[in-house]
Design a protein around this motif. Structure first.
Motif, PDB file in Angstrom:
ATOM      1  N   GLN A 363       0.794  -1.285   0.158  1.00  0.00           N
ATOM      2  CA  GLN A 363       0.043   0.015   0.156  1.00  0.00           C
ATOM      3  C   GLN A 363       1.110   1.293  -0.047  1.00  0.00           C
ATOM      4  O   GLN A 363       0.682   2.282  -0.617  1.00  0.00           O
ATOM      5  CB  GLN A 363      -0.723  -0.219   1.091  1.00  0.00           C
ATOM      6  N   GLU A 364       2.000   1.112   0.877  1.00  0.00           N
ATOM      7  CA  GLU A 364       2.882   2.533   0.823  1.00  0.00           C
ATOM      8  C   GLU A 364       3.477   2.622  -0.474  1.00  0.00           C
ATOM      9  O   GLU A 364       3.424   3.601  -1.136  1.00  0.00           O
ATOM     10  CB  GLU A 364       3.735   2.238   1.942  1.00  0.00           C
ATOM     11  N   GLN A 367       1.258   4.131  -3.110  1.00  0.00           N
ATOM     12  CA  GLN A 367       1.116   5.347  -2.666  1.00  0.00           C
ATOM     13  C   GLN A 367       2.192   6.311  -3.380  1.00  0.00           C
ATOM     14  O   GLN A 367       2.071   7.622  -3.840  1.00  0.00           O
ATOM     15  CB  GLN A 367       0.699   5.653  -1.235  1.00  0.00           C
ATOM     16  N   PRO A 370       2.243   5.680  -7.812  1.00  0.00           N
ATOM     17  CA  PRO A 370       0.984   5.460  -8.202  1.00  0.00           C
ATOM     18  C   PRO A 370       0.760   5.038  -9.933  1.00  0.00           C
ATOM     19  O   PRO A 370      -0.293   4.106  -9.852  1.00  0.00           O
ATOM     20  CB  PRO A 370       0.001   6.667  -7.929  1.00  0.00           C
TER      21      PRO A 370
END
Length: 688
Positions: A363-364, A367, A370
């Protein structure tokens, strides 16, 4: 100093700008600079393209770029030694350590390119570069440990490990690095003593040139002493053997686990060096710990051994620095290791896959980057490991087209494999044929899998739709016979690729059966080759109950005499292969007693010589059958806390695989075997 920092910021930022659609832009920007950091960034970008696609021309380009980065790092290191004001002033590292790290990272990339090269000579030269990179990393990590001890931040465990490592170094007869020397000398960074060390003789053998003389090298006797005796000394002669140095890596990993380096310094350059050492040391330890048994013998020549736990701790530590190239690479490697390797092993400790931590890391990274398709690919693999194949395909469908063709090839490859596991054979075949235009690494693989998908479609339509079956039969034969003209174009360490050897034998077998049995080629194909491919690519573990039952149905086609009357006269190797694949399906369906019985009666009851006597024989079912029996015992014991008697039976079966003769595609099973042995050791179960 400010100039250097500006340059470093430029290449770090550009190289981490979307590594797919922006890769060409990153390379263009990095090409404008001449510093070691620009050159390292540029070589890293080309290296990524080379290792993602394995195209020979891209690997040659990467090799040239990496050589330029090595040369630039060496020159700037020399300058830093002569005039320390030209280098970063660190309280932790020796003068010019930032350039030493650049040099070590370049050597690691050069080593990988050398091993992937089709020449044994280049592979051996790569191993020497690997050893020299290790030596530099060793000194940088020792500098860190010394500094931590000086400020009272090094715990007893890591200090003890370092002392143990130093004792080992003394016993090898090599000098230990001198604490407080404060420099990594230019001689240490010169590769001139390596150039021309290996050459290809006219008869194809490898020779070793030493002090101007050319002599035959006996690889069985080649040791690290060959390097430590070189006249120029330096890191190469003062560093540990890699085996002894594994203890130092463990100490470094322990220190990483106990101390967040961001609490030690806020200097971005020191943090860059630290994260780079953690990345490289971690990757080295991880890769060396994953070596299949057959390849381990070659690496033992160079005294290489790894520590998987230490390697993973270092990689996790490096992921804390996600906004530089070291942290991003560490994240990619860590996710790739768990999603593409460990997730598909069978004999694992309960906590072997830290799922929550991996999801947070992904997820990091999503982010931060992207638009990067690499992270989408990792998410698809994670979903596949969770048996959510439909969603994995949906994610790869959503990826916008364009960008690096190597990434696009990986996307289609992953999607096509998942289509195969879902029994969407037409989509799978189409996807692999599309890969031919995107990647030059293994067209034989793409045509073979496409062909066997059409075989499965032929069998599914043979009774109810003869016209469609005939069209599928034609497509199957067309694609499978394209394999012949596409094997042998790639190699590994001077040898033909194992998969090429495998598919050529299979095709010769089916062609021979076509002639001797007087049947169509498609009817001469044996036990479901799609199920066979699914096994080698760990597909059964990605399947749910419905998909596994469909594989059992496909396998049972061969035994149905109304559909396949030749089964009554089928040879032992095909029957053993059939039993192995069916038993594996049963195991994943949690029908372990049935799986064990089928392995005992249908696979392990056969003698290896009996199978070898068959025409173009499939003999891999026996060693792999022992592995599958080991997994059955592991499941029967309910894992690590189970009955030690049953776990010992599991270990005994793994030992039989370890002692077996070499077999085709053993590297695809070798990681599972290596992981199983490591897991059993942690459970306190000994090997035979």
């Amino acid at each position: 100093m400010m100039v250097w920092y500006s340059e470093r910021t430029t290449w770090t930022g550009r190289a981490r700008a979307d590594e797919t659609t922006d890769m060409e832009r990153a390379e263009a920007e990095l090409s404008k600079g001449t510093s070691p950091f620009h050159k390292l960034g540029l070589s890293t970008a080309v290296f990524l393209r080379a290792t993602l696609g394995f195209e020979k021309e891209v690997m040659e380009q990467a090799g040239a770029r990496i050589a330029e980065a090595e040369e630039a790092a060496t020159e700037h290191q020399r300058r830093a030694i002569k005039d320390r004001s030209t280098a970063h002033q660190s309280a932790i590292y020796p003068a010019g350590a930032e350039y030493a790290l650049c040099h070590a990272e370049s050597q690691l990339m050069a080593a990988v390119i050398g091993v992937l090269n089709e020449s044994l000579t280049e592979s051996l030269r790569g191993f020497y570069k690997l050893r020299k990179a290790f030596a530099t990393l060793y000194e940088l990590s020792e500098a860190e440990q010394k500094y931590l001890r000086s400020i009272g931040r090094s715990n007893a465990t890591s200090q003890t490990s370092i002392v143990s490592s130093t004792d080992k170094l003394s016993s090898t007869g090599l000098q230990t690095p001198t604490e407080g020397s404060g420099v990594l000398t230019p001689a240490n960074l010169s590769d001139s003593d390596d150039e021309g060390a290996f050459v290809d003789a006219e008869d194809g053998t490898t020779t070793h040139r030493h002090n101007g003389e050319l002599t035959e090298t006996d690889l069985e006797k080649l040791t690290l002493d060959d390097m430590s005796s070189k006249p120029n000394g330096g890191i190469g002669s003062s560093a540990p053997t890699t085996g002894a140095g594994a203890t130092t890596a463990t100490a470094f990993a322990q220190a990483d686990a106990d101390v967040d380096f961001r609490s030690i310094t806020t200097d971005p350059i020191d943090l860059f060096i630290h994260s780079g050492v953690a990345l490289c040391f971690g990757l080295l330890q991880l890769l060396l710990s994953m070596v299949p048994p057959a390849f381990a013998k070659l690496l033992s020549i160079f005294s290489f051994r790894g520590d998987r736990e230490a390697g993973l701790r270092m990689l996790w530590s490096a992921t804390k620095f996600k906004q530089n190239i070291n942290g991003a690479m560490a994240g990619l490697i860590t996710l790739g290791f768990y999603n593409g390797a460990i997730a598909f092993c069978d004999i694992l400790m309960d906590d072997a896959v830290p799922e929550a931590r991996l999801k947070n890391l992904l997820q990091e990274m999503r982010q931060l980057y992207p638009r990067s398709k690499l992270w989408l690919l990792e998410e698809a693999r994670m979903l596949g490991a969770e048996k959510n194949l439909e969603q994995a395909i949906a994610i790869t469908n959503d990826a916008t087209p364009g960008g690096l063709k190597q990434i696009e090839a990986l996307r289609r490859f992953e999607r096509s494999l998942n289509c195969m596991y879902l029994h969407r054979y037409e989509e799978c075949a189409t996807g692999f044929i599309e890969c031919v235009g995107l990647n030059s690494w293994s067209h034989a693989l793409y045509y073979y899998i496409a062909g066997v998908c059409y075989v499965e479609l032929y069998r599914a339509h043979k009774v109810n739709d003869p016209k469609a079956a005939a069209a599928y039969a034609e497509q199957a034969e067309e694609n499978l016979h394209k394999v012949y003209s596409n094997v042998g174009k790639k190699g590994f360490m001077g040898r033909q690729l194992p998969f090429d050897v495998f598919v050529i034998r299979k095709l010769k077998k089916w062609d021979h059966r076509t002639k001797t049995q007087g049947c169509k080629f498609v009817d001469a194909v044996g036990v479901s080759p799609v199920a066979e491919m699914a096994y080698f690519w760990s597909g059964f573990k990605r399947m749910n109950e419905k998909q596994l039952l469909k594989h059992l149905q496909n396998l049972e086609w061969s035994e149905d005499l109304s559909l396949n009357p030749r089964w009554a006269q089928e040879l032992a190797d095909e029957k053993a292969l059939q039993a192995l694949l069916k038993a594996t399906c049963l195991r994943f369906l949690h029908r372990v007693p049935e799986a064990k019985a089928m392995l005992s009666e249908g696979v392990l009851s056969h003698d290896l010589l009996q199978l070898k006597a068959c025409d173009n024989a499939d003999v891999w079912s026996i060693p792999v059958g022992h592995y599958e029996m080991a997994v059955c015992y592991w499941d029967e014991a309910r894992g690590q806390h189970g009955d030690k008697v049953i776990l010992q039976k599991c270990s005994d079966e793994i030992a039989k695989v370890e002692k077996s003769e070499s077999y085709e595609l053993e590297a695809r099973v070798g990681l599972k075997v290596t992981t199983a042995r490591e897991t059993l050791r942690k459970c306190g179960v000994s090997s035979v």
